[in-house]
Design a protein around this motif. Structure first.
Motif, PDB file in Angstrom:
ATOM      1  N   ASP A 161       0.847  -1.192   0.000  1.00  0.00           N
ATOM      2  CA  ASP A 161       0.000   0.000   0.000  1.00  0.00           C
ATOM      3  C   ASP A 161       0.884   1.245   0.000  1.00  0.00           C
ATOM      4  O   ASP A 161       0.822   2.068  -0.912  1.00  0.00           O
ATOM      5  N   THR A 162       1.733   1.377   1.033  1.00  0.00           N
ATOM      6  CA  THR A 162       2.630   2.529   1.117  1.00  0.00           C
ATOM      7  C   THR A 162       3.969   2.116   1.724  1.00  0.00           C
ATOM      8  O   THR A 162       4.064   1.125   2.457  1.00  0.00           O
ATOM      9  N   VAL A 163       4.989   2.883   1.399  1.00  0.00           N
ATOM     10  CA  VAL A 163       6.283   2.797   2.080  1.00  0.00           C
ATOM     11  C   VAL A 163       6.586   4.187   2.611  1.00  0.00           C
ATOM     12  O   VAL A 163       6.689   5.151   1.840  1.00  0.00           O
ATOM     13  N   THR A 164       6.691   4.301   3.931  1.00  0.00           N
ATOM     14  CA  THR A 164       7.023   5.577   4.557  1.00  0.00           C
ATOM     15  C   THR A 164       8.379   5.458   5.227  1.00  0.00           C
ATOM     16  O   THR A 164       8.763   4.380   5.680  1.00  0.00           O
ATOM     17  N   VAL A 165       9.102   6.572   5.257  1.00  0.00           N
ATOM     18  CA  VAL A 165      10.451   6.558   5.824  1.00  0.00           C
ATOM     19  C   VAL A 165      10.599   7.665   6.863  1.00  0.00           C
ATOM     20  O   VAL A 165       9.896   8.684   6.812  1.00  0.00           O
ATOM     21  N   GLU A 166      11.517   7.435   7.783  1.00  0.00           N
ATOM     22  CA  GLU A 166      11.860   8.420   8.809  1.00  0.00           C
ATOM     23  C   GLU A 166      13.378   8.543   8.846  1.00  0.00           C
ATOM     24  O   GLU A 166      14.080   7.544   9.017  1.00  0.00           O
ATOM     25  N   THR A 167      13.877   9.757   8.656  1.00  0.00           N
ATOM     26  CA  THR A 167      15.334   9.970   8.630  1.00  0.00           C
ATOM     27  C   THR A 167      15.838  10.755   9.836  1.00  0.00           C
ATOM     28  O   THR A 167      17.026  11.065   9.907  1.00  0.00           O
ATOM     29  N   TYR A 168      14.940  11.091  10.761  1.00  0.00           N
ATOM     30  CA  TYR A 168      15.317  11.745  12.024  1.00  0.00           C
ATOM     31  C   TYR A 168      16.130  13.019  11.800  1.00  0.00           C
ATOM     32  O   TYR A 168      17.110  13.284  12.494  1.00  0.00           O
ATOM     33  N   GLY A 169      15.713  13.783  10.808  1.00  0.00           N
ATOM     34  CA  GLY A 169      16.340  15.072  10.543  1.00  0.00           C
ATOM     35  C   GLY A 169      17.599  15.011   9.699  1.00  0.00           C
ATOM     36  O   GLY A 169      18.128  16.050   9.305  1.00  0.00           O
ATOM     37  N   GLN A 170      18.078  13.828   9.408  1.00  0.00           N
ATOM     38  CA  GLN A 170      19.278  13.669   8.587  1.00  0.00           C
ATOM     39  C   GLN A 170      18.887  13.711   7.109  1.00  0.00           C
ATOM     40  O   GLN A 170      17.877  13.131   6.712  1.00  0.00           O
ATOM     41  N   GLU A 171      19.668  14.401   6.299  1.00  0.00           N
ATOM     42  CA  GLU A 171      19.400  14.460   4.869  1.00  0.00           C
ATOM     43  C   GLU A 171      20.157  13.357   4.144  1.00  0.00           C
ATOM     44  O   GLU A 171      21.331  13.116   4.420  1.00  0.00           O
ATOM     45  N   TYR A 172      19.466  12.708   3.228  1.00  0.00           N
ATOM     46  CA  TYR A 172      20.066  11.665   2.397  1.00  0.00           C
ATOM     47  C   TYR A 172      19.760  12.018   0.941  1.00  0.00           C
ATOM     48  O   TYR A 172      18.679  11.715   0.443  1.00  0.00           O
ATOM     49  N   PRO A 173      20.691  12.673   0.264  1.00  0.00           N
ATOM     50  CA  PRO A 173      20.427  13.025  -1.141  1.00  0.00           C
ATOM     51  C   PRO A 173      20.375  11.776  -2.016  1.00  0.00           C
ATOM     52  O   PRO A 173      20.880  10.714  -1.623  1.00  0.00           O
ATOM     53  N   PRO A 174      19.766  11.874  -3.194  1.00  0.00           N
ATOM     54  CA  PRO A 174      19.731  10.722  -4.105  1.00  0.00           C
ATOM     55  C   PRO A 174      21.140  10.220  -4.407  1.00  0.00           C
ATOM     56  O   PRO A 174      22.100  11.005  -4.406  1.00  0.00           O
ATOM     57  N   PRO A 175      21.293   8.940  -4.675  1.00  0.00           N
ATOM     58  CA  PRO A 175      22.623   8.385  -4.955  1.00  0.00           C
ATOM     59  C   PRO A 175      23.084   8.750  -6.353  1.00  0.00           C
ATOM     60  O   PRO A 175      22.277   9.106  -7.214  1.00  0.00           O
ATOM     61  N   PRO A 176      24.389   8.645  -6.612  1.00  0.00           N
ATOM     62  CA  PRO A 176      24.862   8.855  -7.990  1.00  0.00           C
ATOM     63  C   PRO A 176      24.378   7.728  -8.890  1.00  0.00           C
ATOM     64  O   PRO A 176      24.296   6.577  -8.466  1.00  0.00           O
ATOM     65  N   HIS A 177      24.031   8.083 -10.116  1.00  0.00           N
ATOM     66  CA  HIS A 177      23.618   7.085 -11.103  1.00  0.00           C
ATOM     67  C   HIS A 177      24.820   6.764 -11.988  1.00  0.00           C
ATOM     68  O   HIS A 177      25.566   7.660 -12.390  1.00  0.00           O
ATOM     69  N   LEU A 178      24.998   5.485 -12.283  1.00  0.00           N
ATOM     70  CA  LEU A 178      26.080   5.091 -13.168  1.00  0.00           C
ATOM     71  C   LEU A 178      25.689   5.390 -14.610  1.00  0.00           C
ATOM     72  O   LEU A 178      24.613   4.967 -15.061  1.00  0.00           O
ATOM     73  N   PRO A 179      26.534   6.096 -15.349  1.00  0.00           N
ATOM     74  CA  PRO A 179      26.176   6.467 -16.727  1.00  0.00           C
ATOM     75  C   PRO A 179      26.410   5.328 -17.710  1.00  0.00           C
ATOM     76  O   PRO A 179      27.210   4.423 -17.467  1.00  0.00           O
ATOM     77  N   ASN A 180      25.696   5.386 -18.815  1.00  0.00           N
ATOM     78  CA  ASN A 180      25.932   4.502 -19.963  1.00  0.00           C
ATOM     79  C   ASN A 180      25.843   3.021 -19.626  1.00  0.00           C
ATOM     80  O   ASN A 180      26.608   2.214 -20.155  1.00  0.00           O
ATOM     81  N   MET A 181      24.918   2.659 -18.751  1.00  0.00           N
ATOM     82  CA  MET A 181      24.714   1.254 -18.410  1.00  0.00           C
ATOM     83  C   MET A 181      23.537   0.730 -19.235  1.00  0.00           C
ATOM     84  O   MET A 181      22.482   1.368 -19.318  1.00  0.00           O
ATOM     85  N   GLU A 182      23.721  -0.421 -19.858  1.00  0.00           N
ATOM     86  CA  GLU A 182      22.658  -1.000 -20.668  1.00  0.00           C
ATOM     87  C   GLU A 182      21.529  -1.480 -19.765  1.00  0.00           C
ATOM     88  O   GLU A 182      21.739  -2.229 -18.817  1.00  0.00           O
ATOM     89  N   LYS A 183      20.319  -1.042 -20.064  1.00  0.00           N
ATOM     90  CA  LYS A 183      19.172  -1.407 -19.245  1.00  0.00           C
ATOM     91  C   LYS A 183      18.589  -2.745 -19.699  1.00  0.00           C
ATOM     92  O   LYS A 183      18.596  -3.057 -20.881  1.00  0.00           O
TER      93      LYS A 183
END
Length: 194
Positions: A161-183
């Protein structure tokens, strides 16, 4: 600062609670948190259940461009947790192809994937839910170009139904994406790179 946590609520109201380990698997945790905040996992049917092996939530990148990327493999640091019942991992297509969103729950000790796919958290409440999922009636689905891979899909869909998260005030930016990877062929196609 406490570790981030997550709650996965299923369509029947049951809740699986997780503690995530950014010190062990920072890219996997950041990816899970980012996609959860975007609602990518919400209202999604579990795609694969293999008794004695794994509950694999999606192998189609959740059918959305937002989850169609690869990230650096956290296990390359040499620090990783064993894949076993009660943990959550991020799947992929052998090193270094770690998918940004395809998370799974081992249903038993899985030394064959320990150190290959990053385990990024543990279940703190709701192991019984995994055991119930393991008993779900499924039917086999062919996996493109890999007839040896068991893909068992629930006969009656089991929805997150849902996924909720709690980070307790800590920031977690999106991760780096690997370029040019065949999907993979079965991921959504004709996508613009982010």
């Amino acid at each position: 600062m406490p570790n981030p946590t997550a709650k996965i609520t299923f369509h029947d109201g049951s809740v699986l609670t997780l503690e995530l380990y950014p010190d062990i698997a920072p890219h996997a945790v950041a990816s899970f948190l980012d996609l959860a905040r975007k609602g990518v996992f919400d209202h999604y049917p579990i795609e694969r259940i293999v008794p004695g092996w794994v509950v694999d939530v999606s192998y189609h990148a959740f059918h959305t461009p937002q989850a169609c990327y690869f990230i650096p493999n956290d296990t390359d640091s040499g620090r990783f947790l064993p894949a076993q019942l009660g943990t959550i991992g991020l799947g992929g297509y052998e090193k270094p192809y770690i998918a940004g969103g395809e998370f799974f729950f081992p249903l038993a000790d899985a030394p064959a994937i320990t150190g290959t796919y990053p385990i990024f958290g543990k279940v703190t409440d709701g192991i019984d839910i995994l055991r119930r999922l393991e008993q779900t009636e499924t039917y086999p689905v062919p996996f493109p170009d890999h007839p040896d891979v068991a893909i068992n899909t629930p006969v009656r869909p089991v929805f997150i139904d849902t996924v909720t998260v709690e980070t307790y005030g800590q920031e977690y930016p999106p991760p780096p994406h690997l370029p040019n990877m065949e999907k993979p062929l079965f991921w959504p196609t004709l996508l613009e790179e982010e």
